[in-house]
Design a protein around this motif. Structure first.
Motif, PDB file in Angstrom:
ATOM      1  N   TRP A  45       0.815  -1.206   0.000  1.00 56.76           N
ATOM      2  CA  TRP A  45       0.000   0.000   0.000  1.00 56.76           C
ATOM      3  C   TRP A  45       0.852   1.262   0.000  1.00 56.76           C
ATOM      4  O   TRP A  45       0.396   2.319  -0.433  1.00 56.76           O
ATOM      5  CB  TRP A  45      -0.921   0.016   1.221  1.00 56.76           C
ATOM      6  CG  TRP A  45      -1.933  -1.092   1.233  1.00 56.76           C
ATOM      7  CD1 TRP A  45      -2.121  -2.035   0.267  1.00 56.76           C
ATOM      8  CD2 TRP A  45      -2.899  -1.362   2.255  1.00 56.76           C
ATOM      9  NE1 TRP A  45      -3.129  -2.897   0.610  1.00 56.76           N
ATOM     10  CE2 TRP A  45      -3.634  -2.508   1.841  1.00 56.76           C
ATOM     11  CE3 TRP A  45      -3.216  -0.781   3.464  1.00 56.76           C
ATOM     12  CZ2 TRP A  45      -4.659  -3.054   2.604  1.00 56.76           C
ATOM     13  CZ3 TRP A  45      -4.243  -1.319   4.235  1.00 56.76           C
ATOM     14  CH2 TRP A  45      -4.950  -2.447   3.809  1.00 56.76           C
ATOM     15  N   LEU A  46       2.067   1.165   0.516  1.00 56.08           N
ATOM     16  CA  LEU A  46       2.992   2.291   0.562  1.00 56.08           C
ATOM     17  C   LEU A  46       4.265   1.920  -0.183  1.00 56.08           C
ATOM     18  O   LEU A  46       4.721   0.774  -0.129  1.00 56.08           O
ATOM     19  CB  LEU A  46       3.336   2.666   2.009  1.00 56.08           C
ATOM     20  CG  LEU A  46       2.192   3.145   2.910  1.00 56.08           C
ATOM     21  CD1 LEU A  46       2.705   3.368   4.325  1.00 56.08           C
ATOM     22  CD2 LEU A  46       1.569   4.413   2.356  1.00 56.08           C
ATOM     23  N   GLN A  47       4.851   2.901  -0.851  1.00 54.01           N
ATOM     24  CA  GLN A  47       6.111   2.682  -1.532  1.00 54.01           C
ATOM     25  C   GLN A  47       7.268   2.849  -0.552  1.00 54.01           C
ATOM     26  O   GLN A  47       7.110   3.353   0.562  1.00 54.01           O
ATOM     27  CB  GLN A  47       6.263   3.664  -2.698  1.00 54.01           C
ATOM     28  CG  GLN A  47       5.246   3.473  -3.806  1.00 54.01           C
ATOM     29  CD  GLN A  47       5.497   4.393  -4.976  1.00 54.01           C
ATOM     30  OE1 GLN A  47       6.439   5.175  -4.988  1.00 54.01           O
ATOM     31  NE2 GLN A  47       4.645   4.304  -5.991  1.00 54.01           N
ATOM     32  N   ASN A  55       8.861   6.565 -10.481  1.00 51.41           N
ATOM     33  CA  ASN A  55       7.622   7.329 -10.570  1.00 51.41           C
ATOM     34  C   ASN A  55       7.831   8.553 -11.455  1.00 51.41           C
ATOM     35  O   ASN A  55       8.949   9.062 -11.574  1.00 51.41           O
ATOM     36  CB  ASN A  55       7.177   7.796  -9.179  1.00 51.41           C
ATOM     37  CG  ASN A  55       6.884   6.630  -8.250  1.00 51.41           C
ATOM     38  OD1 ASN A  55       6.453   5.571  -8.693  1.00 51.41           O
ATOM     39  ND2 ASN A  55       7.124   6.830  -6.967  1.00 51.41           N
ATOM     40  N   PRO A  56       6.770   9.057 -12.061  1.00 54.74           N
ATOM     41  CA  PRO A  56       6.894  10.335 -12.777  1.00 54.74           C
ATOM     42  C   PRO A  56       7.228  11.448 -11.796  1.00 54.74           C
ATOM     43  O   PRO A  56       6.788  11.448 -10.649  1.00 54.74           O
ATOM     44  CB  PRO A  56       5.506  10.526 -13.402  1.00 54.74           C
ATOM     45  CG  PRO A  56       4.588   9.663 -12.593  1.00 54.74           C
ATOM     46  CD  PRO A  56       5.417   8.498 -12.151  1.00 54.74           C
ATOM     47  N   SER A  62      -3.528  11.838  -7.976  1.00 51.85           N
ATOM     48  CA  SER A  62      -4.356  11.043  -8.878  1.00 51.85           C
ATOM     49  C   SER A  62      -4.749   9.764  -8.148  1.00 51.85           C
ATOM     50  O   SER A  62      -4.413   9.560  -6.980  1.00 51.85           O
ATOM     51  CB  SER A  62      -3.582  10.717 -10.164  1.00 51.85           C
ATOM     52  OG  SER A  62      -2.426   9.941  -9.860  1.00 51.85           O
ATOM     53  N   ALA A  63      -5.479   8.892  -8.842  1.00 51.24           N
ATOM     54  CA  ALA A  63      -5.883   7.623  -8.244  1.00 51.24           C
ATOM     55  C   ALA A  63      -4.673   6.737  -7.958  1.00 51.24           C
ATOM     56  O   ALA A  63      -4.691   5.929  -7.024  1.00 51.24           O
ATOM     57  CB  ALA A  63      -6.856   6.902  -9.177  1.00 51.24           C
ATOM     58  N   GLU A  64      -3.619   6.876  -8.758  1.00 52.28           N
ATOM     59  CA  GLU A  64      -2.413   6.066  -8.553  1.00 52.28           C
ATOM     60  C   GLU A  64      -1.501   6.676  -7.492  1.00 52.28           C
ATOM     61  O   GLU A  64      -0.938   5.954  -6.663  1.00 52.28           O
ATOM     62  CB  GLU A  64      -1.650   5.927  -9.869  1.00 52.28           C
ATOM     63  CG  GLU A  64      -0.442   4.995  -9.781  1.00 52.28           C
ATOM     64  CD  GLU A  64       0.234   4.802 -11.125  1.00 52.28           C
ATOM     65  OE1 GLU A  64       1.195   4.014 -11.178  1.00 52.28           O
ATOM     66  OE2 GLU A  64      -0.217   5.431 -12.112  1.00 52.28           O
ATOM     67  N   TYR A  65      -1.358   7.989  -7.524  1.00 53.80           N
ATOM     68  CA  TYR A  65      -0.533   8.709  -6.538  1.00 53.80           C
ATOM     69  C   TYR A  65      -1.448   9.698  -5.807  1.00 53.80           C
ATOM     70  O   TYR A  65      -1.713  10.795  -6.310  1.00 53.80           O
ATOM     71  CB  TYR A  65       0.623   9.449  -7.227  1.00 53.80           C
ATOM     72  CG  TYR A  65       1.465   8.566  -8.112  1.00 53.80           C
ATOM     73  CD1 TYR A  65       2.375   7.670  -7.554  1.00 53.80           C
ATOM     74  CD2 TYR A  65       1.343   8.620  -9.506  1.00 53.80           C
ATOM     75  CE1 TYR A  65       3.145   6.845  -8.363  1.00 53.80           C
ATOM     76  CE2 TYR A  65       2.107   7.802 -10.315  1.00 53.80           C
ATOM     77  CZ  TYR A  65       3.007   6.915  -9.733  1.00 53.80           C
ATOM     78  OH  TYR A  65       3.768   6.100 -10.545  1.00 53.80           O
ATOM     79  N   TRP A  66      -1.937   9.276  -4.642  1.00 51.35           N
ATOM     80  CA  TRP A  66      -2.980  10.035  -3.944  1.00 51.35           C
ATOM     81  C   TRP A  66      -2.551  11.463  -3.624  1.00 51.35           C
ATOM     82  O   TRP A  66      -3.331  12.387  -3.761  1.00 51.35           O
ATOM     83  CB  TRP A  66      -3.359   9.307  -2.654  1.00 51.35           C
ATOM     84  CG  TRP A  66      -4.072   8.014  -2.887  1.00 51.35           C
ATOM     85  CD1 TRP A  66      -4.456   7.498  -4.083  1.00 51.35           C
ATOM     86  CD2 TRP A  66      -4.488   7.079  -1.891  1.00 51.35           C
ATOM     87  NE1 TRP A  66      -5.085   6.288  -3.912  1.00 51.35           N
ATOM     88  CE2 TRP A  66      -5.120   6.002  -2.568  1.00 51.35           C
ATOM     89  CE3 TRP A  66      -4.385   7.033  -0.513  1.00 51.35           C
ATOM     90  CZ2 TRP A  66      -5.652   4.910  -1.898  1.00 51.35           C
ATOM     91  CZ3 TRP A  66      -4.917   5.935   0.165  1.00 51.35           C
ATOM     92  CH2 TRP A  66      -5.544   4.888  -0.530  1.00 51.35           C
ATOM     93  N   LEU A  72      11.869  14.473  -6.815  1.00 50.39           N
ATOM     94  CA  LEU A  72      12.782  13.340  -6.829  1.00 50.39           C
ATOM     95  C   LEU A  72      12.080  12.036  -7.172  1.00 50.39           C
ATOM     96  O   LEU A  72      12.701  10.975  -7.180  1.00 50.39           O
ATOM     97  CB  LEU A  72      13.476  13.200  -5.465  1.00 50.39           C
ATOM     98  CG  LEU A  72      14.354  14.371  -5.042  1.00 50.39           C
ATOM     99  CD1 LEU A  72      14.919  14.136  -3.637  1.00 50.39           C
ATOM    100  CD2 LEU A  72      15.495  14.579  -6.041  1.00 50.39           C
ATOM    101  N   GLY A  73      10.778  12.111  -7.421  1.00 52.49           N
ATOM    102  CA  GLY A  73      10.029  10.905  -7.764  1.00 52.49           C
ATOM    103  C   GLY A  73       9.475  10.161  -6.575  1.00 52.49           C
ATOM    104  O   GLY A  73       8.934   9.062  -6.738  1.00 52.49           O
ATOM    105  N   HIS A  74       9.582  10.717  -5.386  1.00 53.27           N
ATOM    106  CA  HIS A  74       9.020  10.063  -4.209  1.00 53.27           C
ATOM    107  C   HIS A  74       7.496  10.198  -4.207  1.00 53.27           C
ATOM    108  O   HIS A  74       6.947  11.222  -4.607  1.00 53.27           O
ATOM    109  CB  HIS A  74       9.562  10.687  -2.921  1.00 53.27           C
ATOM    110  CG  HIS A  74      11.002  10.354  -2.659  1.00 53.27           C
ATOM    111  ND1 HIS A  74      11.459   9.073  -2.525  1.00 53.27           N
ATOM    112  CD2 HIS A  74      12.086  11.159  -2.488  1.00 53.27           C
ATOM    113  CE1 HIS A  74      12.756   9.085  -2.279  1.00 53.27           C
ATOM    114  NE2 HIS A  74      13.158  10.345  -2.268  1.00 53.27           N
ATOM    115  N   ASP A  75       6.841   9.158  -3.727  1.00 54.93           N
ATOM    116  CA  ASP A  75       5.401   9.215  -3.517  1.00 54.93           C
ATOM    117  C   ASP A  75       5.133  10.041  -2.264  1.00 54.93           C
ATOM    118  O   ASP A  75       5.535   9.676  -1.157  1.00 54.93           O
ATOM    119  CB  ASP A  75       4.845   7.804  -3.363  1.00 54.93           C
ATOM    120  CG  ASP A  75       3.353   7.798  -3.097  1.00 54.93           C
ATOM    121  OD1 ASP A  75       2.632   8.533  -3.792  1.00 54.93           O
ATOM    122  OD2 ASP A  75       2.904   7.082  -2.180  1.00 54.93           O
TER     123      ASP A  75
END
Length: 295
Positions: A45-47, A55-56, A62-66, A72-75
């Motif tokens: 559930w968490l990266q 990651n972009p 978004s639904a993929e990245y809340w 740096l690409g971190h969620d």
């Protein structure tokens, strides 16, 4: 006794008590996130909050990245959740260390008095006059980064508060009849302090502990923003805000909003909890509020 006070507290619900319940809910929510974050990561559930992922960069929520992604690409969602874990670790360590040092010193100083009391008063007042954040920043330069080092740097500013609170209560309680009776029966200083004084002078300590915890979160965020808190690989809200500040003028708002909102909510929750506890453990304040309500 404690159960009857809780029942009375629930039956006589007022605005301050309702706000305290909100503070408890917010605090428990962040404790839940901090405790179960590794489990959520194991479930996918968490990266991984410490690795540079594919990651972009600076993707909006978004639904993929809340909560979106950082430069740096971190969620951001994962970093925000794990930031609560780092904050709670440092805050609990800092406030516990300051309490362990300040409470015994306050009891000994208030009970024994004399030159020891004067020396400790001078030292604590000298520390108390210094701005807490400035003192923590100075100590952070000396001890360096890390969870334990950040806790040490933050805790020094809170020791005088515990000392002054407990010392003043000790000075007033040590003249009570039951203390004089214990002394007359030959009780040693240790017995008087541990058996008769301790539980009578620490009633307001949980309140101070909670309020200091709220303040410590802000101080830790300040240290992280200045690059003096935790190592860069450890997720921390202040550090994330510092990294996001450069992108804010370009319209990248999510990397700033969510860590800042998490910090604010946690501080508000602990502050509401502390204010509610203050009314719960302070009979005089409860009586004043009751009289105001009756009039």
């Amino acid at each position: 006794m404690a159960i009857s006070r809780l029942v009375h507290f629930a039956q006589n619900s007022r605005l301050s008590q309702k706000l305290m319940l909100i503070g408890i809910a917010i605090t428990l929510f962040f404790l839940f996130l901090a405790f179960f974050a590794p489990l959520f990561q194991a479930w996918g559930w968490l990266q991984n909050e410490r690795e540079f992922l594919s990651n972009p960069i600076q993707a909006p929520p978004s639904a993929e990245y809340w909560f979106g992604t950082s430069r740096l690409g971190h969620d951001v969602f994962s970093r925000t959740v794990f930031g609560s874990q780092a904050a709670i670790k440092v805050v609990i360590l800092a406030t516990t260390m300051s309490m362990i040092i300040g409470v015994p010193l306050g009891m000994v100083s208030g009970y024994l008095g004399g030159k020891l009391d004067q020396v400790l008063l001078f030292i604590m007042d000298s520390i108390y006059t210094l701005p807490g954040l400035l003192l923590s920043v100075t100590l952070a330069f000396v001890v360096g980064r890390g969870i334990l080092n950040a806790a040490i740097a933050i805790s020094i500013a809170y020791i005088p508060q515990y000392y002054r609170l407990v010392r003043n209560h000790t000075v007033s309680v040590k003249t009570e009849v039951f203390i004089q009776a214990a002394q007359a029966l030959g009780a040693s200083t240790w017995v008087v302090l541990s058996r008769y004084l301790f539980f009578n002078v620490i009633q307001s300590v949980p309140v101070l502990f909670t309020l200091n915890a709220a303040d410590a979160i802000l101080v830790l965020g300040g240290l992280g923003f200045l690059g003096l808190g935790l190592p860069e690989e450890v997720p921390e809200w202040g550090h994330d805000l510092r990294q996001a500040l450069e992108a804010l003028p370009t319209g990248i708002w999510w990397t700033t909003l969510f860590p800042g909102l998490a910090m604010t909510l946690m501080v508000v929750g602990l502050s509401l909890l502390g204010e509610g506890l203050n009314e719960f453990v302070n009979p005089r304040l409860r009586r004043q509020n009751r009289e105001i309500k009756n009039h």
